[in-house]
Write a protein that holds these residues in place. Structure first.
Motif, PDB file in Angstrom:
ATOM      1  N   GLN A 132     -19.595  82.703  87.065  1.00 38.87           N
ATOM      2  CA  GLN A 132     -18.776  83.562  86.294  1.00 38.87           C
ATOM      3  C   GLN A 132     -19.585  84.468  85.514  1.00 38.87           C
ATOM      4  O   GLN A 132     -19.361  85.807  85.104  1.00 38.87           O
ATOM      5  CB  GLN A 132     -17.832  82.651  85.211  1.00 38.87           C
ATOM      6  N   GLU A 133     -20.623  84.086  84.656  1.00 38.98           N
ATOM      7  CA  GLU A 133     -21.436  84.699  84.100  1.00 38.98           C
ATOM      8  C   GLU A 133     -22.164  86.010  84.870  1.00 38.98           C
ATOM      9  O   GLU A 133     -22.360  86.929  84.444  1.00 38.98           O
ATOM     10  CB  GLU A 133     -22.670  83.921  83.354  1.00 38.98           C
ATOM     11  N   ILE A 134     -22.555  85.567  85.986  1.00 47.24           N
ATOM     12  CA  ILE A 134     -23.412  86.684  86.953  1.00 47.24           C
ATOM     13  C   ILE A 134     -22.182  87.885  87.283  1.00 47.24           C
ATOM     14  O   ILE A 134     -22.485  89.069  87.269  1.00 47.24           O
ATOM     15  CB  ILE A 134     -23.615  86.118  88.257  1.00 47.24           C
ATOM     16  N   ARG A 194     -20.313  71.598  89.953  1.00 45.75           N
ATOM     17  CA  ARG A 194     -19.217  72.315  90.346  1.00 45.75           C
ATOM     18  C   ARG A 194     -18.965  73.172  89.160  1.00 45.75           C
ATOM     19  O   ARG A 194     -18.742  74.467  89.143  1.00 45.75           O
ATOM     20  CB  ARG A 194     -18.208  71.489  90.884  1.00 45.75           C
ATOM     21  N   ALA A 195     -18.650  72.638  88.208  1.00 46.09           N
ATOM     22  CA  ALA A 195     -18.320  73.192  86.860  1.00 46.09           C
ATOM     23  C   ALA A 195     -19.397  74.146  86.244  1.00 46.09           C
ATOM     24  O   ALA A 195     -19.366  75.316  85.783  1.00 46.09           O
ATOM     25  CB  ALA A 195     -17.817  72.393  85.801  1.00 46.09           C
ATOM     26  N   ARG A 196     -20.423  73.444  86.431  1.00 46.30           N
ATOM     27  CA  ARG A 196     -21.661  74.475  85.994  1.00 46.30           C
ATOM     28  C   ARG A 196     -21.965  75.675  87.146  1.00 46.30           C
ATOM     29  O   ARG A 196     -22.242  76.839  86.781  1.00 46.30           O
ATOM     30  CB  ARG A 196     -23.000  73.319  85.920  1.00 46.30           C
ATOM     31  N   GLN A 197     -21.998  75.313  88.339  1.00 43.61           N
ATOM     32  CA  GLN A 197     -22.048  76.437  89.113  1.00 43.61           C
ATOM     33  C   GLN A 197     -21.015  77.431  88.943  1.00 43.61           C
ATOM     34  O   GLN A 197     -21.271  78.822  88.926  1.00 43.61           O
ATOM     35  CB  GLN A 197     -22.002  75.893  90.627  1.00 43.61           C
ATOM     36  N   ALA A 198     -19.685  76.804  88.832  1.00 42.32           N
ATOM     37  CA  ALA A 198     -18.904  78.172  88.512  1.00 42.32           C
ATOM     38  C   ALA A 198     -18.898  78.811  87.314  1.00 42.32           C
ATOM     39  O   ALA A 198     -18.633  79.948  87.197  1.00 42.32           O
ATOM     40  CB  ALA A 198     -17.380  77.282  88.309  1.00 42.32           C
ATOM     41  N   ALA A 199     -19.377  78.114  86.256  1.00 42.93           N
ATOM     42  CA  ALA A 199     -19.760  78.796  84.981  1.00 42.93           C
ATOM     43  C   ALA A 199     -20.972  79.938  85.058  1.00 42.93           C
ATOM     44  O   ALA A 199     -20.837  81.051  84.588  1.00 42.93           O
ATOM     45  CB  ALA A 199     -20.393  78.107  83.801  1.00 42.93           C
ATOM     46  N   ILE A 200     -21.935  79.280  86.096  1.00 40.52           N
ATOM     47  CA  ILE A 200     -22.891  80.424  86.471  1.00 40.52           C
ATOM     48  C   ILE A 200     -22.507  81.620  87.135  1.00 40.52           C
ATOM     49  O   ILE A 200     -22.979  82.755  86.849  1.00 40.52           O
ATOM     50  CB  ILE A 200     -24.038  79.885  87.183  1.00 40.52           C
ATOM     51  N   VAL A 222     -22.526  91.680  86.371  1.00 42.69           N
ATOM     52  CA  VAL A 222     -22.500  92.810  87.553  1.00 42.69           C
ATOM     53  C   VAL A 222     -21.341  93.694  87.097  1.00 42.69           C
ATOM     54  O   VAL A 222     -21.340  94.831  87.061  1.00 42.69           O
ATOM     55  CB  VAL A 222     -22.195  91.904  88.800  1.00 42.69           C
ATOM     56  N   GLY A 223     -20.414  93.084  86.526  1.00 43.53           N
ATOM     57  CA  GLY A 223     -19.008  94.003  86.016  1.00 43.53           C
ATOM     58  C   GLY A 223     -19.439  94.762  84.911  1.00 43.53           C
ATOM     59  O   GLY A 223     -19.048  95.969  84.844  1.00 43.53           O
ATOM     60  N   GLY A 224     -20.271  94.282  83.946  1.00 44.68           N
ATOM     61  CA  GLY A 224     -20.638  95.117  82.822  1.00 44.68           C
ATOM     62  C   GLY A 224     -21.636  96.297  83.209  1.00 44.68           C
ATOM     63  O   GLY A 224     -21.350  97.431  82.785  1.00 44.68           O
ATOM     64  N   ALA A 225     -22.490  95.826  84.417  1.00 44.61           N
ATOM     65  CA  ALA A 225     -23.539  97.125  84.594  1.00 44.61           C
ATOM     66  C   ALA A 225     -22.694  98.265  85.547  1.00 44.61           C
ATOM     67  O   ALA A 225     -23.037  99.229  85.393  1.00 44.61           O
ATOM     68  CB  ALA A 225     -24.440  96.266  85.601  1.00 44.61           C
ATOM     69  N   ALA A 226     -21.703  97.593  86.368  1.00 40.00           N
ATOM     70  CA  ALA A 226     -21.074  98.568  87.092  1.00 40.00           C
ATOM     71  C   ALA A 226     -20.265  99.466  86.275  1.00 40.00           C
ATOM     72  O   ALA A 226     -19.901 100.501  86.368  1.00 40.00           O
ATOM     73  CB  ALA A 226     -20.181  98.080  88.082  1.00 40.00           C
ATOM     74  N   ALA A 227     -19.649  98.907  84.970  1.00 41.91           N
ATOM     75  CA  ALA A 227     -18.952  99.905  84.066  1.00 41.91           C
ATOM     76  C   ALA A 227     -19.808 100.886  83.489  1.00 41.91           C
ATOM     77  O   ALA A 227     -19.389 101.923  82.908  1.00 41.91           O
ATOM     78  CB  ALA A 227     -18.021  98.941  82.993  1.00 41.91           C
ATOM     79  N   LEU A 228     -20.882 100.728  83.180  1.00 39.99           N
ATOM     80  CA  LEU A 228     -21.938 101.513  82.574  1.00 39.99           C
ATOM     81  C   LEU A 228     -22.494 102.818  83.364  1.00 39.99           C
ATOM     82  O   LEU A 228     -23.116 103.746  83.018  1.00 39.99           O
ATOM     83  CB  LEU A 228     -23.213 100.814  81.901  1.00 39.99           C
ATOM     84  N   GLU A 229     -22.370 102.751  84.527  1.00 44.28           N
ATOM     85  CA  GLU A 229     -22.641 103.716  85.699  1.00 44.28           C
ATOM     86  C   GLU A 229     -21.589 104.654  85.659  1.00 44.28           C
ATOM     87  O   GLU A 229     -20.642 104.560  85.662  1.00 44.28           O
ATOM     88  CB  GLU A 229     -22.861 103.036  87.046  1.00 44.28           C
TER      89      GLU A 229
END
Length: 285
Positions: free
Chosen positions: A272-274, A264-270, A278-285
């Motif tokens: 979070q990274e995704i 569960r912790a590993r899935q939550a970390a993944i 996605v947030g970073g890519a949206a900020a560059l648009e």
């Protein structure tokens, strides 16, 4: 919340612990099997010596012996059988609790009783509480023979014969099955209730019944102690085997729970990274 590394370390340490407890379970299983065989093989001898002793004691008219006669009780002896180490569930604590409660109920001072401790756990418990430990023996092998306890058995019987004790009780864990052991207490001396369920055999005595009884009664009392020790050892191995099996099962359950938390912790970390990507890519648009 614990980090992934901490959870992974917990899983690895629990796996190592389960391997240890599994190995201890298998070792105790082998000792238990042999211990049960030792206890059962001693039964025919015990029954025969009881039959012969009863035949002499009950068949000879007018014959008296100090070990067969009750006397005024001024001091009581308690033989307590435990193991030298723990990791055996409630094996030791059940016996010690029974003896301790009995002493508290029967006696008001240490002068009224003495303890013969067979096993380090019993010795340490009563010494720590300042109770009178008259004799002790530790380091008995897992598959004991009579020579291991011959000295303490003969000394205990001798202390009754010379008047140090006026009565003697023995407390140990009686083996019933691999998952069931029962704390048992027996009055060892005096032998006021010596009898046998078998039909008594008529014997001719040479040189005399009195002289034979003088030798046989101490041997009979010592045999009772040794028989109780074999019974106690079988119970100890069974209790330790069961305790280690339960510990292994609990470890497996902990590993299962830790693995679920880790995933569960590993899935939550993944996730979070995704989300961050996605947030970073949206900020560059």
């Amino acid at each position: 919340m614990a980090s992934l590394r901490d959870i992974k370390n917990s899983i690895n340490s629990t796996k190592k612990m389960s391997q240890i407890t599994k190995a201890m379970e298998m070792t105790s299983a082998a000792k238990w099997n042999r211990g049960v065989m030792n206890a059962k093989s001693f039964v025919p001898y015990m029954e025969k010596i009881q039959e012969v002793t009863a035949a002499i004691a009950l068949g000879a008219q007018g014959m008296a012996h100090p070990m067969l006669e009750a006397r005024e009780v001024k001091k009581t002896g308690y033989i307590v059988m435990t193991s030298d180490r723990g990791l055996a569930g409630a094996f030791n604590s059940n016996v010690i609790r029974r003896v301790y409660q009995t002493i508290q109920e029967r006696h008001k001072s240490n002068d009224e009783f003495a303890i013969i401790a067979i096993g380090r756990v019993a010795r340490d418990f009563f010494v720590k509480r300042g109770m009178n430990v008259a004799l002790e023996i530790v380091g008995i092998s897992d598959q004991p023979n009579f020579n291991d306890i011959k000295d303490i058995a003969s000394s205990t019987v001798g202390m009754f014969a010379d008047g140090t004790f006026d009565e003697l009780y023995i407390y140990y864990s009686h083996y019933i099955s691999a998952i069931s052991q029962e704390v048992t207490d027996k009055k060892l001396l005096p032998l006021t209730d010596i009898s046998t369920s078998n039909k008594l055999t008529s014997y001719e005595f040479e040189p005399s019944a009195e002289e034979i009884l003088e030798v046989l009664l101490p041997q009979y009392a010592e045999s009772l102690i040794y028989g109780a020790l074999l019974d106690s050892k079988a119970s100890e191995h069974a209790a330790r085997m069961t305790a280690m099996r339960n510990a292994t099962d609990n470890a497996k359950e902990m590993i299962k729970n830790y693995s679920l938390i880790y995933n569960r912790a590993r899935q939550a970390a993944i996730t979070q990274e995704i989300a961050e990507i996605v947030g970073g890519a949206a900020a560059l648009e």
